[in-house]
Motif scaffolding. Structure first.
Motif, PDB file in Angstrom:
ATOM      1  N   GLY A 137      22.959  45.596  38.062  1.00 19.84           N
ATOM      2  CA  GLY A 137      24.389  45.415  37.798  1.00 19.84           C
ATOM      3  C   GLY A 137      25.306  46.228  38.687  1.00 19.84           C
ATOM      4  O   GLY A 137      26.520  46.158  38.565  1.00 19.84           O
ATOM      5  N   ILE A 138      24.739  47.022  39.599  1.00 17.13           N
ATOM      6  CA  ILE A 138      25.574  47.862  40.459  1.00 17.13           C
ATOM      7  C   ILE A 138      26.071  47.018  41.642  1.00 17.13           C
ATOM      8  O   ILE A 138      25.262  46.479  42.393  1.00 17.13           O
ATOM      9  N   PRO A 139      27.396  46.892  41.798  1.00 23.24           N
ATOM     10  CA  PRO A 139      27.932  46.046  42.871  1.00 23.24           C
ATOM     11  C   PRO A 139      27.475  46.511  44.256  1.00 23.24           C
ATOM     12  O   PRO A 139      27.233  47.711  44.467  1.00 23.24           O
ATOM     13  N   LEU A 140      27.409  45.576  45.192  1.00 19.21           N
ATOM     14  CA  LEU A 140      26.876  45.840  46.522  1.00 19.21           C
ATOM     15  C   LEU A 140      27.471  47.092  47.178  1.00 19.21           C
ATOM     16  O   LEU A 140      26.739  47.959  47.654  1.00 19.21           O
TER      17      LEU A 140
ATOM     18  N   SER B 191      28.498  49.969  35.230  1.00 17.47           N
ATOM     19  CA  SER B 191      28.826  48.744  35.967  1.00 17.47           C
ATOM     20  C   SER B 191      28.754  47.545  35.031  1.00 17.47           C
ATOM     21  O   SER B 191      29.621  46.664  35.050  1.00 17.47           O
TER      22      SER B 191
ATOM     23  N   GLU C 108      24.223  41.204  41.204  1.00 22.09           N
ATOM     24  CA  GLU C 108      24.837  42.154  40.270  1.00 22.09           C
ATOM     25  C   GLU C 108      25.570  41.434  39.137  1.00 22.09           C
ATOM     26  O   GLU C 108      25.615  41.917  38.006  1.00 22.09           O
TER      27      GLU C 108
ATOM     28  N   GLU D 187      28.941  49.670  45.897  1.00 26.12           N
ATOM     29  CA  GLU D 187      28.528  50.897  45.202  1.00 26.12           C
ATOM     30  C   GLU D 187      27.054  51.203  45.460  1.00 26.12           C
ATOM     31  O   GLU D 187      26.658  52.357  45.589  1.00 26.12           O
TER      32      GLU D 187
ATOM     33  N   ALA E 204      23.037  40.413  36.553  1.00 20.37           N
ATOM     34  CA  ALA E 204      22.652  41.568  35.725  1.00 20.37           C
ATOM     35  C   ALA E 204      23.760  41.886  34.732  1.00 20.37           C
ATOM     36  O   ALA E 204      23.501  42.163  33.558  1.00 20.37           O
ATOM     37  N   GLN E 205      25.004  41.824  35.202  1.00 22.56           N
ATOM     38  CA  GLN E 205      26.141  42.131  34.325  1.00 22.56           C
ATOM     39  C   GLN E 205      26.255  41.107  33.197  1.00 22.56           C
ATOM     40  O   GLN E 205      26.674  41.438  32.087  1.00 22.56           O
TER      41      GLN E 205
ATOM     42  N   LEU F 232      19.042  47.981  43.073  1.00 25.32           N
ATOM     43  CA  LEU F 232      20.247  48.534  42.454  1.00 25.32           C
ATOM     44  C   LEU F 232      21.177  47.414  41.974  1.00 25.32           C
ATOM     45  O   LEU F 232      21.747  47.486  40.889  1.00 25.32           O
ATOM     46  N   ARG F 233      21.304  46.372  42.788  1.00 30.41           N
ATOM     47  CA  ARG F 233      22.177  45.256  42.398  1.00 30.41           C
ATOM     48  C   ARG F 233      21.610  44.525  41.189  1.00 30.41           C
ATOM     49  O   ARG F 233      22.364  44.059  40.325  1.00 30.41           O
ATOM     50  N   ALA F 234      20.283  44.461  41.123  1.00 31.17           N
ATOM     51  CA  ALA F 234      19.645  43.771  39.991  1.00 31.17           C
ATOM     52  C   ALA F 234      19.859  44.542  38.691  1.00 31.17           C
ATOM     53  O   ALA F 234      19.493  44.076  37.619  1.00 31.17           O
TER      54      ALA F 234
ATOM     55  N   LEU G 148      25.559  54.600  47.033  1.00 34.34           N
ATOM     56  CA  LEU G 148      24.512  55.446  46.438  1.00 34.34           C
ATOM     57  C   LEU G 148      23.440  55.777  47.476  1.00 34.34           C
ATOM     58  O   LEU G 148      22.980  56.917  47.584  1.00 34.34           O
TER      59      LEU G 148
ATOM     60  N   PHE H  70      18.632  45.629  46.695  1.00 34.12           N
ATOM     61  CA  PHE H  70      18.461  44.562  45.707  1.00 34.12           C
ATOM     62  C   PHE H  70      18.134  45.150  44.332  1.00 34.12           C
ATOM     63  O   PHE H  70      18.651  44.705  43.312  1.00 34.12           O
TER      64      PHE H  70
END
Lengths: 251, 434
Positions: free
Chosen positions: B391-394, A107, A75, B396, A78-79, B387-389, B400, B385
């Motif tokens: 930018g959504i933190p683990l 995010s 994440e 969160e 990506a950020q 979702l995290r890819a 979801l 993975f």
């Protein structure tokens, strides 16, 4: 400073070494293509760069804007502006695409110290991107990628890229599973996103994608190493001669 | 040896019984006496009792429970937006609390009373139903509830009447340091064509208490009861609920139970589809963490032809929590053209969480469509993975996916406002806020 700098990168999957010393330098705004036969390590490279579990870096380094990319969580990458367009986007039933897009955008904005978007601001941006990419509204109301056709999934990847505005986009076999019309549509979307401050790493087996997304540099990946680099003409040469000849000649 | 200590649950019974509401009235005394007698014989169930095989009550019997004190005054009811302003009856430690309740404005002809008052005002009505739907049988907790029969809620809806606004029944546990037990008894009777919506909330902040509820429900021809329940008792509480329903021709019973609270909770529903065309939807979600045990046990008895039943239960279990789903469907010989479907899905969020799922179909008719399915899984690593890819933190991303999973059950709630209220409660659970 280069946007991406890969030095002697070795990586294993399940204890088996797949990447055996990759070296690659990418400048800002450049489009690089990585071509290679099945099993050469193309997808492994994209997953190592995006931080997927199960891919272990055993040697070498990857700097993204000068920072050690390998130390960052998926994440965080990506950020920081690394975007992977998946070869097989994952279907996530029950998560509405709109909810997902908003959460992803916020995010990323939050991590960059920007104000989070409210529902209204978000919708304005999304609608504008949908229009630019000629994507019908209906798609974002459905559950994420669920029941989408191959073409729809890839367009959804491009939409996400357009909304997250990455500095480095990795396109993993974006052409796979697409007919020529869908391929053109997706390539148009990608080309619209080419920018001076956005580099793209286009990973593909076939040359035909590069007819539409024309790269500045082409690299041939074989058995976990880049064995040949050149300009866009190298892709055409590959198409003509096939991987076997090129690989044999480079060996 | 199928009985264990009764945890002092009948301690000082004789001394207390004389002061219970309705004492001295022959039928009430008789009913209670029957309960006492049966509970003395049964005690509390051990895990050797087949129906209690998966739920461990040892922590319940470790120390005795006394009767609960009357309601203290410093309690309040947290708001829950049910759309329309509900009629409300509040019980604190099992006792009706007039100050927190508001039953004004109910249509003429409706009986809606605390049970203790109904024993005086509507004795004939109670006498004709109480103990006749929730019979004692070998039911340990029904016997115990009957022994202490004191308060609860009685509802009667006359022919053809629809009560538009929901009736909210709030059961609050506020016992402080006292280890106490109470035994609410609810009776809902809907006459032909009547309709009502009931929302039960069983809540508590702290305390070690046993809330042992029994509900008896009679649905006459063509009536419909929408019955939604939130179980969010205090972390050290024990919650046992037995809901027994008789459904006549074309009657519809809808139940949704969301369980997030208690140390040990058992939600038992048994419905008899007694005449043709009746149907039920039993749905729910159980969300556990810590060492919680959350047990859902249902029995659907298809006793007549052309009845329908469906069940969708979903669970998400974290840490060392445990879920139990026992779903029995009986299709009797005459119950031709029965349509019955059952689904139970559990998401295990930790290596230490577990679920025991036991679907049981007993089919004696030959022209039926019945199905059941039980699945146990983990969060999809690929989805996480993905979702995290983006930018959504683990945490969160997990949130979801858990929401999406639980929503699949919550979506079944027919009332839109109540559906959203339950959805936000389930979301709050994720943040550790429920």
């Amino acid at each position: 400073m280069n946007i991406l700098s890969i030095k002697d990168l070795h990586a294993t999957v399940d204890g088996k070494e797949i990447l055996k010393g990759i070296n690659l330098e990418m400048g800002a705004g450049e489009v690089h293509a990585i071509m290679g036969p099945n099993g050469s390590g193309k997808s492994t490279l994209s997953y190592v760069l995006s931080g997927r579990d199960g891919y272990e870096v055993t040697k070498g380094e990857v700097l993204y804007k000068g920072e050690n990319l390998m130390k960052m969580l998926p994440e965080e990458r990506a950020q920081a502006g690394v975007f992977l367009a998946f070869q097989y986007p994952v279907e996530i039933p029950g998560v509405p695409t709109v909810t997902f897009l908003k959460q992803a955008m916020n995010s990323v904005r939050k991590a960059r110290g920007e104000k989070e978007l409210d529902a209204f601001e978000f919708k304005k941006i999304m609608d504008a991107r949908l229009k630019e990419l000629s994507i019908v509204n209906d798609m974002v109301r459905r559950a994420l990628n669920t029941g989408f056709s191959g073409g729809e999934k890839k367009r959804m990847e491009v939409l996400q890229m357009a909304m997250l505005e990455p500095s480095l986009a990795i396109l993993d076999e974006t052409d796979s599973g697409l007919d020529i019309d869908a391929l053109k549509t997706v390539a148009d979307g990608v080309n619209a996103l080419r920018a001076e401050d956005r580099s793209m790493l286009v990973i593909t087996h076939y040359q035909r994608l590069l007819d539409y997304i024309v790269p500045d540099h082409v690299h041939v990946l074989s058995a976990g190493r880049i064995i040949l680099s050149g300009d866009k003409s190298l892709a055409l040469e590959l198409e003509e001669k096939g991987y076997a000849d090129i690989v044999a000649a480079a060996a | 040896m199928n009985a264990m200590t009764d945890a002092g649950l009948l301690k000082d019974y004789e001394a207390n019984a004389a002061a219970l509401p309705g004492a001295g009235s022959g039928w009430v005394d008789g009913l209670r006496k029957g309960g006492v007698h049966r509970f003395e014989g049964l005690g509390l169930p051990t895990r050797r009792v087949e129906e209690w095989k998966y739920t461990d009550l040892r922590t319940l019997v470790s120390d005795p429970f006394g009767p609960a004190d009357a309601a203290s005054d410093d309690v309040s009811v947290p708001d829950m937006d049910l759309g329309a302003e509900p009629y409300r009856a509040v019980f604190v430690n099992g006792h009706f609390h007039a100050g927190l309740s508001d039953l004004s404005g109910l249509p003429d002809g409706v009986v809606a009373l605390p049970l203790a008052q109904a024993m005086q005002d509507s004795a004939a009505f109670l006498e004709s139903y109480l103990g006749r739907i929730a019979t004692l049988g070998r039911r340990h907790f029904v016997a115990l509830n009957t022994a202490w029969l004191a308060d609860g809620f009685a509802l009667y809806v006359p022919d053809g009447m629809t009560i538009e606004r929901p009736i909210e029944l709030v059961f609050i546990g506020a016992t402080g340091d006292t280890r106490a037990a109470w035994h609410p008894r609810n009776l809902f009777v809907l006459h032909p064509g009547a309709q009502a919506t009931i929302v039960e909330r069983h809540i508590g902040e702290t305390g070690t208490y046993l809330a042992n509820t029994v509900a008896e429900i009679v649905l006459a021809t063509g009536s419909r009861l929408n019955h939604f329940k939130l179980q969010d008792e205090a972390p050290d509480a024990f919650h046992v609920a037995t809901t027994q329903i008789h459904a006549s021709a074309d009657a519809i019973y809808e139940n949704f139970t969301l369980m997030t609270g208690s140390s040990v909770a058992r939600n038992q529903i048994a419905i008899e589809l007694q005449a043709s065309g009746s149907s039920c939807m039993l749905n729910g979600a159980y969300l556990g963490r810590g060492k919680q045990q959350l047990d859902t046990t249902t029995l659907i008895d298809h006793a007549a032809p052309d009845c329908k039943s469906s069940e969708i239960y979903k669970g998400a279990l974290d840490e060392r929590s445990k879920g139990v789903f026992q779903g029995r469907i009986v299709v009797r010989k005459d119950a031709q053209r029965t349509n019955g479907h059952q689904s139970n899905k559990t998401l295990l969020l930790s290596d230490k969480a577990e679920v025991d799922a036991k679907p049981e179909l007993e089919i004696y008719a030959d022209d039926v469509v019945c199905s059941h399915g039980a699945t146990v899984g983990e969060l999809d690593e690929h989805a996480l993975f993905y979702l995290r890819a983006r930018g959504i933190p683990l945490e969160e991303a997990r949130g979801l996916l858990i929401d999406a999973f639980v929503d699949g059950a919550i979506d079944e709630i027919s009332n839109a406002a109540i559906r959203e209220a339950f959805r936000s409660h389930a979301k709050a659970w994720q943040g550790g806020n429920s």
